[in-house]
Enzyme design. Structure first.
Site, mmCIF file in Angstrom:
data_model
loop_
_atom_site.group_PDB
_atom_site.id
_atom_site.type_symbol
_atom_site.label_atom_id
_atom_site.label_comp_id
_atom_site.label_asym_id
_atom_site.label_seq_id
_atom_site.Cartn_x
_atom_site.Cartn_y
_atom_site.Cartn_z
ATOM 1 N N PHE A 249 0.815 -1.223 0.000
ATOM 2 C CA PHE A 249 0.000 0.000 0.000
ATOM 3 C C PHE A 249 0.844 1.267 0.000
ATOM 4 C CE2 PHE A 249 -2.241 -3.152 2.863
ATOM 5 C CZ PHE A 249 -2.963 -3.732 1.833
ATOM 6 N N ARG A 639 -6.251 -0.534 -21.738
ATOM 7 C CA ARG A 639 -6.319 -1.957 -22.055
ATOM 8 C C ARG A 639 -6.181 -2.795 -20.781
ATOM 9 N NH1 ARG A 639 -1.785 -5.192 -24.943
ATOM 10 N NH2 ARG A 639 -2.820 -7.211 -25.103
ATOM 11 N N ASN A 642 -5.609 -8.515 -17.545
ATOM 12 C CA ASN A 642 -6.235 -9.667 -16.894
ATOM 13 C C ASN A 642 -7.451 -9.190 -16.115
ATOM 14 O OD1 ASN A 642 -6.955 -11.605 -14.879
ATOM 15 N ND2 ASN A 642 -4.991 -12.633 -15.203
ATOM 16 N N GLU A 716 -4.945 1.959 -7.639
ATOM 17 C CA GLU A 716 -5.323 2.949 -6.626
ATOM 18 C C GLU A 716 -6.639 3.648 -6.892
ATOM 19 O OE1 GLU A 716 -1.407 4.775 -4.976
ATOM 20 O OE2 GLU A 716 -0.979 4.135 -7.006
HETATM 21 MO MO1 MOS Z 1 1.282 3.086 -3.796
HETATM 22 S S1 MOS Z 1 0.854 4.530 -2.390
HETATM 23 O O1 MOS Z 1 2.320 3.953 -4.820
HETATM 24 O O2 MOS Z 1 1.959 1.683 -3.239
#
Ligand code: MOS
Length: 751
Positions: A249, A639, A642, A716
């Protein structure tokens, strides 16, 4: 296009192997417990390190009972500011590009709770733990600066990892003055801690001036270079092994004090050392998402079009470093306005330095922007989706640059259709379910930028018809092994099952940072280019060989498909890779490549993934309890390599959105600066019961500019948009605007 991103025009690929919803390659290893995480390593003669963290937020350590700790059976050494060996690079000096000041026992000053004040190294974990308690630190305590209301404000030179703190387009005050309505609101978002399941750990083993580091790491090449600088050794002497991460994260892309101290201890003691932070020690020395206080002013004309958008963010950072959550920058992207002003201010608190956390800036910023847009829609008597469409940015606001692609309209339309948005009453408190619970519908726009990291890769075609692709990134659960193997297979004209992938080692070609939603695009492009290089070399062997049916086809070109090369002008003439290599007496042919985005493309286009998230909540009118009963997100991210893995990323992001909206916050005791819920019992995150229904729609999108693969990023985006959608749904259910996150039951005791 720069030369390194151009693929050779002589070779053409057919029969894409990408786009298949393959299951992840590491799945079986993980569910059977055979995946080896950093702390699972036990080299011969290994010692255990335990960090002693400060229990105060500000002051000085006046004494440590080192003698008692050292006298304890099994304790080998106690590292303190007194005996910590010097480093070749000053830890107070940040190391570019993403360097932070590293806290490694520079002195006796305490600046936050859980700052390392010593490290105890012992023959067993128990002895090290006991030794750490015997240190019994005594402090000179100063008053801690702990909340958004306290602390010293300052003008940051940069926000995030180097973005400008202030951007202005047009005249904001004139835009507000001419507005028919001005919506002025502020929002507070809490400090959040990454809390990956796998805590930060390292097993460090030195051999002379060489060091091997088993550690979870999202940025291996950068980290290896930083460790080399701290220890004054060549970068080739640092080997980082990071085959698996139990979540990252963002927190595992940045160097931190505790891991560095364990590596220092291993060198000092000439024995391998293991450190694994305790859960509670994750709250402080290894980064977090800083709290924010954001103010928005939105001016609208008589038709509900923006005349001004002013977004100011006050963002918390530590007293000794500068990372500022770039929250307000979100207002530069989504909505057209003749005047936009984005500003950030820093606030120094006695906390560990914040850092990038999944969707840095965008997550916290879009909470405020999407909630404020909902309030502005209400002020204008407009449906929130209609209001967003009225302010749709056809080109990047402010700069006027074209978007490389933007299927956001399609996201809005598909998401709304699937959710059943039409027919939503404009006013709040108009819907109830069969149990009498208040029902509300809200929506938010999602987006995240598409950065690229320079990356390298190698692709080896073997005489047995299989291949090996190599790039040194990290799979922290996103499925990189699988998706990157698919890209490699496509470039090599093979089935993914025929392609082995090696990753997770700093000695491999640098796969760039596994972060910024950029890994698939960055490492994938390098693999794509390496595959083309390998096919090119194979083709040269065949087309120059009179015994090959491809002889002389060099100028015409070849097609690579199904493990065979064919003449481009006559696909009945071809032969297998194995035949070509065997006849040439070669065991393998190796392609290598580097890839980076052409700076001219970055200049010319605004590049973002987009999405629209729709939320339904049910609120118990007596108890104020909120349930997110449905979440539907539609996302366009170029694109899709997966779809199974991408959908999984969207689910994860949306679930984190539930967490942000309703659960997650570090609660600080204002008197001491201690986080009172520094464990997974008190630091709430959603469990299955909190997520009854989450749906992700993949909107087709082609992007001819973002990179030659057309791949954007998905890691993200889905947390953005979701939090606002939920908050807006809570308002729609209850009529209450909660502007401090997470939303608590007591905010909604409205009857
Ligand atoms: Mo992310 S905050 O670039 O792992």
């Amino acid at each position: 296009m720069s030369p390194e991103t151009v693929s050779s025009p002589r070779y053409v690929r057919h029969g894409s192997n990408a786009g298949q919803p393959l299951t992840r390659r590491d799945g079986v290893l993980k569910v059977t417990g055979r995946a080896t995480y950093a702390a699972d390593n036990h080299p011969e003669g290994m010692l255990y390190a335990v960090m002693a963290g400060s229990r105060i937020a500000r002051g000085r350590v006046v004494s440590l009972n080192v003698a008692a700790a050292k006298a304890h059976r099994g304790v080998v050494e106690v590292l303190t500011p007194e005996n910590r060996p010097p480093l070749a690079h000053d830890p107070d000096q940040k190391m570019p590009p993403f360097g932070f000041r590293v806290e490694v026992l520079q002195d006796d000053t305490v600046r936050y709770v859980n700052q390392p004040v010593a490290m105890v190294i012992a023959e067993t974990l128990e002895a090290a733990t006991e030794g750490a308690t015997l240190l019994d630190p005594q402090y000179d305590v100063e008053e801690a600066r702990t909340g958004l209301e306290s602390g010293e404000r300052f003008q940051a030179e940069a926000v995030g990892v180097g973005a400008p703190p202030r951007t202005a387009y047009g005249d904001i005050e004139a835009g507000l003055a001419q507005a028919a309505r001005v919506t002025e609101v502020d929002y507070v978002t809490p400090a959040q801690y990454h809390n990956a399941m796998e805590t930060h750990a390292v097993v460090a083993e030195w051999d002379g001036d060489h060091v091997t580091l088993d550690m979870p790491n999202q940025a291996m090449a950068l980290s290896a270079a930083s460790y080399a600088a701290y220890f004054g050794i060549p970068v080739e002497n640092v080997l980082i092994r990071s085959p698996f991460l139990g979540g990252g994260f963002g927190s595992k892309a940045i160097l931190n004090g505790p891991q560095l101290l364990a590596i220092i201890a291993a060198r000092m003691l000439r024995r391998p050392v293991k450190l694994a932070l305790a859960r509670t020690q994750m709250f402080g020395p290894v980064g977090h998402r800083g709290g924010t206080w954001q103010k928005l002013r939105i001016g609208t004309d008589g038709e509900g079009r923006l005349t001004a958008l002013h977004h100011h963010a006050l963002a918390e950072t530590s007293t000794f470093d500068e990372f500022i959550e770039p929250s307000a920058s979100v207002s530069l992207t989504l909505y057209a306005s003749p005047a936009i002003l984005v500003e950030h201010e820093g606030l120094r608190l006695n906390v560990g330095t914040p850092g990038p956390m999944r969707a840095p800036g965008a997550a916290s910023g879009s909470v405020a922007l999407e909630a404020a847009m909902d309030e502005a829609a209400e002020a204008n008597g407009m449906d929130p989706l209609e209001f967003r469409l009225a302010n749709y940015a056809e080109t990047e606001p402010g700069t006027g640059r074209p978007f490389s692609s933007k299927a956001l309209r399609e996201c809005y339309a598909e998401g709304a259709k699937r959710f059943g948005w039409s027919g939503r009453p404009l006013e709040p408190r108009r819907m109830r379910d069969e149990n009498g619970f208040l029902v509300g519908w809200g929506m938010g726009t999602a987006f995240f930028h598409c950065p690229h990291f320079p990356a390298e890769a190698r692709a080896t075609l073997r005489a047995d018809g299989t291949a090996l692709v190599e790039t040194g990134g990290a799979d922290m659960g996103q499925g990189a092994w699988t998706a990157l193997a698919q890209i490699g297979a496509e470039a090599l004209g093979l089935d993914p099952e025929q392609v082995e992938i090696h990753s997770g080692l700093s000695s491999l070609p640098d796969g760039g940072v596994a972060g910024g939603s950029a890994h698939t695009a960055s490492a994938g492009l390098a693999l794509h280019n390496a595959g083309e290089d390998a096919i090119g070399k194979l083709s040269e062997l065949a087309t120059a060989d009179p015994a090959s049916p491809l002889f002389g086809a060099g100028n015409i070109g070849v097609v690579a498909r199904g493990g065979r090369l064919y003449r481009l002008d006559d696909e009945t003439r071809g032969e297998s890779y194995a035949e070509i290599l065997t006849r040439a007496g070669r065991r393998e042919v190796v392609g290598t490549a580097k890839a980076a985005r052409d700076p001219a493309v970055t200049e010319a286009y605004a590049m973002f993934s987009h999405g629209a998230v729709f939320a339904e909540v049910k609120v118990d009118p007596d108890l104020g309890q909120v349930r997110v009963s449905r979440l539907v997100g539609a996302f366009a991210a170029g694109r899709i390599i997966n779809p199974r893995l991408v959908r999984s990323q969207y689910y994860g992001g949306m679930i984190w959105g539930i967490s942000f909206a309703l659960h997650e916050e570090a609660i600080t005791d204002k008197r001491t600066g201690r986080i009172m819920n520094a464990d997974l019992a008190g630091y709430h995150v959603p469990v299955n019961a909190d997520v009854p229904s989450v749906e992700a729609i993949l909107i087709p999108e082609e992007d001819a500019h973002v990179n030659p693969l057309g791949v954007k990023g998905v890691g993200e985006i889905a947390i953005t948009g979701t939090v606002g959608a939920i908050a807006n749904a809570v308002w729609h259910a209850t009529g209450v605007r909660v502007r401090r996150f997470p939303i608590h039951i007591e905010d909604l005791l409205v009857g």
